[in-house]
Design a protein around this motif. Sequence first.
Motif, PDB file in Angstrom:
ATOM      1  N   PHE A 414      40.299  45.858  67.201  1.00  0.00           N
ATOM      2  CA  PHE A 414      41.484  45.407  66.469  1.00  0.00           C
ATOM      3  C   PHE A 414      42.029  46.575  65.660  1.00  0.00           C
ATOM      4  O   PHE A 414      41.263  47.327  65.046  1.00  0.00           O
ATOM      5  N   ARG A 415      43.354  46.725  65.653  1.00  0.00           N
ATOM      6  CA  ARG A 415      43.992  47.829  64.936  1.00  0.00           C
ATOM      7  C   ARG A 415      45.183  47.303  64.137  1.00  0.00           C
ATOM      8  O   ARG A 415      45.893  46.386  64.565  1.00  0.00           O
ATOM      9  N   PHE A 416      45.418  47.953  63.005  1.00  0.00           N
ATOM     10  CA  PHE A 416      46.534  47.563  62.147  1.00  0.00           C
ATOM     11  C   PHE A 416      46.976  48.786  61.352  1.00  0.00           C
ATOM     12  O   PHE A 416      46.164  49.438  60.695  1.00  0.00           O
ATOM     13  N   LYS A 417      48.272  49.100  61.423  1.00  0.00           N
ATOM     14  CA  LYS A 417      48.777  50.280  60.728  1.00  0.00           C
ATOM     15  C   LYS A 417      49.266  49.902  59.335  1.00  0.00           C
ATOM     16  O   LYS A 417      50.196  49.098  59.179  1.00  0.00           O
ATOM     17  N   ASP A 433      31.709  35.860  57.714  1.00  0.00           N
ATOM     18  CA  ASP A 433      32.292  36.644  56.620  1.00  0.00           C
ATOM     19  C   ASP A 433      33.275  37.652  57.204  1.00  0.00           C
ATOM     20  O   ASP A 433      33.356  37.862  58.423  1.00  0.00           O
ATOM     21  N   TYR A 434      34.031  38.295  56.330  1.00  0.00           N
ATOM     22  CA  TYR A 434      35.009  39.282  56.757  1.00  0.00           C
ATOM     23  C   TYR A 434      34.321  40.569  57.196  1.00  0.00           C
ATOM     24  O   TYR A 434      33.191  40.869  56.802  1.00  0.00           O
ATOM     25  N   ILE A 435      35.045  41.351  58.013  1.00  0.00           N
ATOM     26  CA  ILE A 435      34.591  42.682  58.400  1.00  0.00           C
ATOM     27  C   ILE A 435      35.545  43.700  57.792  1.00  0.00           C
ATOM     28  O   ILE A 435      36.770  43.595  57.948  1.00  0.00           O
ATOM     29  N   THR A 436      35.004  44.690  57.106  1.00  0.00           N
ATOM     30  CA  THR A 436      35.830  45.751  56.527  1.00  0.00           C
ATOM     31  C   THR A 436      36.234  46.733  57.616  1.00  0.00           C
ATOM     32  O   THR A 436      35.387  47.242  58.359  1.00  0.00           O
ATOM     33  N   MET A 437      37.532  47.001  57.729  1.00  0.00           N
ATOM     34  CA  MET A 437      38.039  47.901  58.750  1.00  0.00           C
ATOM     35  C   MET A 437      38.101  49.329  58.214  1.00  0.00           C
ATOM     36  O   MET A 437      38.190  49.555  56.995  1.00  0.00           O
ATOM     37  N   GLU A 438      38.066  50.304  59.133  1.00  0.00           N
ATOM     38  CA  GLU A 438      38.069  51.716  58.762  1.00  0.00           C
ATOM     39  C   GLU A 438      39.446  52.323  58.999  1.00  0.00           C
ATOM     40  O   GLU A 438      40.117  52.013  59.982  1.00  0.00           O
ATOM     41  N   ARG A 439      39.850  53.224  58.115  1.00  0.00           N
ATOM     42  CA  ARG A 439      41.175  53.853  58.192  1.00  0.00           C
ATOM     43  C   ARG A 439      41.062  55.250  58.762  1.00  0.00           C
ATOM     44  O   ARG A 439      40.179  56.025  58.394  1.00  0.00           O
ATOM     45  N   ASP A 440      42.008  55.598  59.698  1.00  0.00           N
ATOM     46  CA  ASP A 440      42.027  56.958  60.230  1.00  0.00           C
ATOM     47  C   ASP A 440      43.098  57.780  59.517  1.00  0.00           C
ATOM     48  O   ASP A 440      43.777  57.303  58.602  1.00  0.00           O
ATOM     49  N   TRP A 445      44.060  51.222  60.609  1.00  0.00           N
ATOM     50  CA  TRP A 445      42.766  50.611  60.327  1.00  0.00           C
ATOM     51  C   TRP A 445      42.242  49.963  61.605  1.00  0.00           C
ATOM     52  O   TRP A 445      43.005  49.351  62.356  1.00  0.00           O
ATOM     53  N   SER A 446      40.935  50.058  61.856  1.00  0.00           N
ATOM     54  CA  SER A 446      40.386  49.495  63.089  1.00  0.00           C
ATOM     55  C   SER A 446      38.952  49.032  62.894  1.00  0.00           C
ATOM     56  O   SER A 446      38.253  49.470  61.967  1.00  0.00           O
ATOM     57  N   THR A 447      38.537  48.157  63.780  1.00  0.00           N
ATOM     58  CA  THR A 447      37.137  47.732  63.868  1.00  0.00           C
ATOM     59  C   THR A 447      36.918  47.155  65.254  1.00  0.00           C
ATOM     60  O   THR A 447      37.877  46.707  65.901  1.00  0.00           O
ATOM     61  N   THR A 448      35.682  47.171  65.726  1.00  0.00           N
ATOM     62  CA  THR A 448      35.350  46.681  67.060  1.00  0.00           C
ATOM     63  C   THR A 448      34.281  45.600  66.968  1.00  0.00           C
ATOM     64  O   THR A 448      33.241  45.796  66.333  1.00  0.00           O
ATOM     65  N   VAL A 463      45.139  42.166  54.099  1.00  0.00           N
ATOM     66  CA  VAL A 463      45.570  43.471  53.606  1.00  0.00           C
ATOM     67  C   VAL A 463      45.713  43.402  52.086  1.00  0.00           C
ATOM     68  O   VAL A 463      46.634  42.771  51.566  1.00  0.00           O
ATOM     69  N   ASP A 464      44.771  44.031  51.394  1.00  0.00           N
ATOM     70  CA  ASP A 464      44.771  44.001  49.925  1.00  0.00           C
ATOM     71  C   ASP A 464      44.936  42.575  49.398  1.00  0.00           C
ATOM     72  O   ASP A 464      45.695  42.315  48.462  1.00  0.00           O
TER      73      ASP A 464
END
Length: 640
Positions: A414-417, A433-440, A445-448, A463-464
């Motif tokens: 999943f990706r989100f700009k 629970d939620y998964i924290t996504m990583e920012r490039d 932001w993405s996670t797999t 988002v925030d």
Amino acid sequence: MMALMAITLTATAQPRPNDDGTVTFQYKNDSARTVMVDVQFAGRQAMTRDADGNWTVTIGVKGDPKAPVAPDMYPYCYIVDGISVMDPENPQYFPNEGFKNSLLEIPAKNGTLPHDICDVSHGRIEYVHYYSKSLGATNNAVVYLPPSYMEDVQKKYPVFYLISGTTDTEEVYYKVGRVNYILDNLLADGKAKEMIVVMPYGNPTKLKLPDPAAEPSTAPATRFGGDVFSLDLINDLIPYIDKTYRTKADRDSRAIGGFSRGGNQALYNGLANLDKFSYLCSYSSFTSTDIPNVYDQAADTNKKLHLFWLGVGTDDFLYGNARDYMQFLDEKGIRSVKEFTTDKFGHTWMNAKYFLSKTLPLLFNKKASEAAMKAGQPAPAATGNEQQFTPGVMARLFPRPIISPEYTDLGITFRFKAPEAKKVLLDCEMLPDYITMERDSDGVWSTTLKDYLFETFKYCFVVDGTPVADPSNMYLSPDQGFKYSIADNPRSPFNFASQQEMEHGRVAYDLQRMEAWYTSPMTRTMSMPVFIQLVPGKNDTMESWFKVGGADAIADRLMADGKTKSCILTTSTLDFMQGMPQMPGFKIRTLNADDYPTWTQRRRALVKMLLDIGREPTPQFPGFGGGGFGGGSGFGGPDF
């Protein structure tokens, strides 16, 4: 408890039209730092926050708080800390491959608008799937049937193929363009001919299973003639419609039209196939000036066309190209009707609806269409200041999109700009629970997820602190409140994308009773279909069991595999069957969505029920022969 159910969604009230013609927007979000409303008649306008986190603004045309807004339907969204967010309390939304907008409806104070939902007989909407040999995959379309279609089972109808624009889905001419209600009203007033309207998906290559060895294509389709859409339309969709519905299958009984890219597709395919179409409509578009045996044979072309209708707004970014095309036709001696608007904000669906209301009365009416053609005026002279559609405009309007969700053998990414966001979470109903996504470095932001690869589930980004639907995913869950995105692997055995050539049932939406009916493809071949009542969950709509639950895809697949019987699935309460004499052994199965916490469990329960039905002996009832129930049987929903 699943994370999805644990979200405390932001609350809001739908926009309120005021007596002076302005509109008040209200949105509640305690965590937002800045909020704007982005609405088609005014652009982005800042909202003001009170101590309780309520954001409000009252605006008119172009943001002027005193300029009244014309009654119509307008797309809008909220911009929360730079992120576009749909109105979570508005049930009306804009289906699209990319942006996610809600719809504001401003009623007319006196009289009605062409698209109003009036107290008249309504046609019905059917969602169909068919295998496209041109595409090499299962394609889909939305079909409007006029109110009389169910009353006279011998009557045949002309067909209007109506195509939406770039990034639009096949639903847009129904849910935003409201062609069904416009036509219902015209028919009730005796101002249009009865017709079937077919709304194809204009970018069908997005429906194909991804080729792991190929570079993914993310740009919207822009080629016409020889492209997959055109081949599918002529070689697959038209034959399917003529086989499935009671159509008049001749050129005098076929029309084609569309908005934006859909207008280009309509004009090209209409002009290139004048043996199949005699009514052509372009709404805010133009097409190729290089179509063999058309432009240089004006007399023959004019003879074949009952209607050649072109409309565009003078403030549309395609106006220059559309005007140039009109002048080209004039110079070639090809007759056309031209109409221009100046007050509908350019390249908008307000224009698309207006153009529909002008052209529908002319279709399949040779007298009216010929009168319109005779009254056609030449194109206005060029001024040199007309807007032109250039590659630069194309790049600005359609930037390279983010791919989300992306399915691979390793999982679902999943990706989100959101470059300015501080924290982005993935929330889905499969997880506790939620998964924290990583920012490039590009602000993506993405996670797999490595599990749940072949499940179907709802998800969103947080988002925030603000829930946001995935802007890269065209599939939205039709919930009553916040609209989640749908993750559904195209390689799943119960996804239409994975289904090869096979028969499909149809899903019909009864817009008066607000209920859905699925009729399997083999219903007419058995004595009595099995009835399954699908009860929506507390936050679901009549569409949820099919758009999220995939009930139609499941039934299609199991029937094709010979594992279940002919069936009817419905969200109806079936009250009309109370008191009717029941045949021995006949019963209605019920599946209640609220008995299962996730859509995965609901789908599995439906699969089990259909498999169990397939193992039961087939009851034979006298009086129900191979013809099925037939239209007009009294069973209010499906065409048995």
